[in-house]
Design a protein around this motif. Structure first.
Motif, short mmCIF file in Angstrom:
data_model
loop_
_atom_site.label_atom_id
_atom_site.label_comp_id
_atom_site.label_asym_id
_atom_site.label_seq_id
_atom_site.Cartn_x
_atom_site.Cartn_y
_atom_site.Cartn_z
N ILE A 100 0.84 -1.20 0.00
CA ILE A 100 0.00 0.00 0.00
C ILE A 100 0.88 1.25 0.00
CG2 ILE A 100 -1.64 1.33 1.39
CD1 ILE A 100 -2.82 -1.41 2.27
N ILE A 101 1.92 1.23 0.82
CA ILE A 101 2.83 2.38 0.89
C ILE A 101 3.49 2.62 -0.46
CG2 ILE A 101 4.98 3.24 1.90
CD1 ILE A 101 4.13 1.77 4.51
N ILE A 102 3.98 1.56 -1.07
CA ILE A 102 4.69 1.69 -2.35
C ILE A 102 3.77 2.22 -3.45
CG2 ILE A 102 5.79 0.35 -4.19
CD1 ILE A 102 7.01 -1.40 -1.94
N LYS A 103 2.51 1.78 -3.46
CA LYS A 103 1.57 2.20 -4.51
C LYS A 103 1.02 3.60 -4.31
CE LYS A 103 0.14 -2.47 -5.61
NZ LYS A 103 -0.95 -3.45 -5.55
N ASP A 104 1.17 4.15 -3.12
CA ASP A 104 0.63 5.48 -2.83
C ASP A 104 1.41 6.54 -3.60
OD1 ASP A 104 -0.68 7.65 -1.81
OD2 ASP A 104 0.14 7.47 0.22
#
Length: 159
Positions: A100-104
Motif C-alpha cells: 500500500i505504501i509503495i503504490k501510494d
C-alpha cells in the motif's frame, strides 16, 4: 477447337483463383490463416502492437511470498507450529501494508522510505514478541544478513 478454348480458359481461371487466394492467405500453408496475407496482415499486427499497453507484471500473492519466507525461517529459527502461524500473520500484514505504501502516489519517495523503515521496525518488534531469546538472536542475525548480503557471503567464504 471449342473444347480446347474451354479447357484453356478453365486452366487460366483456376490458376488465377489459386494465385489470388495464395496472396491473401486463404490456406496454402503461409501461416496467416484467414487474414490478409503478407502485406495487410503485418500492417494490422504492427498497429495492434503499437496501440497496446505494455503488460504489467503479475503480482505475487502475499500468501505465496510469506510461505517462501517461512520455508527458510522455520528451520533456521526452529519455530513451533504456533510461532509459525503467528509470525506468518505478522509478515502478511506487513507485506500488505508495504504494498500500500509503495503504490501510494500522493507521497514522495523519501516519505515512503521513512514509512517502510517504521513498518519494518514495527514488524520486527511484533515478531520478537513471539520468539524466545535464542530465536530473537538468530532472527536478528538473519535480518542483518538480509540487509547486508555481500558481507554475509564474505564471512561464509572465510569459514
Amino acid at each position: 477447337m471449342k473444347n480446347l478454348k474451354s479447357i484453356f480458359s478453365t486452366i487460366v481461371l483456376l490458376l488465377t483463383f489459386t494465385t489470388v487466394t495464395a496472396q491473401y492467405g486463404n490456406g496454402y500453408g503461409n501461416g496467416y490463416g484467414n487474414g490478409y496475407g503478407n502485406g495487410y496482415g503485418r500492417q494490422r499486427l504492427d498497429s495492434d502492437l503499437r496501440n497496446s499497453e505494455p503488460e504489467k507484471p503479475k503480482e505475487i500473492p502475499v500468501e505465496v511470498t510469506v510461505a517462501e519466507i517461512m520455508k527458510k525461517m522455520k528451520p533456521e529459527l526452529k519455530l513451533d507450529a504456533l510461532q509459525e502461524i503467528a509470525v506468518g500473520n505478522v509478515m502478511k500484514e506487513s507485506i500488505r501494508e508495504q504494498g500500500i505504501i509503495i503504490k501510494d502516489e500522493s507521497v514522495g519517495q523519501e516519505q515512503k522510505i521513512k514509512e517502510i523503515q517504521a513498518l519494518s521496525e514495527t514488524t520486527t518488534r511484533k515478531i520478537n514478541e513471539y520468539l524466545n531469546p535464542d530465536q530473537r538472536d538468530l532472527y536478528k542475525k538473519i535480518m542483518e544478513e538480509a540487509q547486508n548480503p555481500k558481507s554475509s557471503r564474505k564471512s561464509k567464504r572465510n569459514k
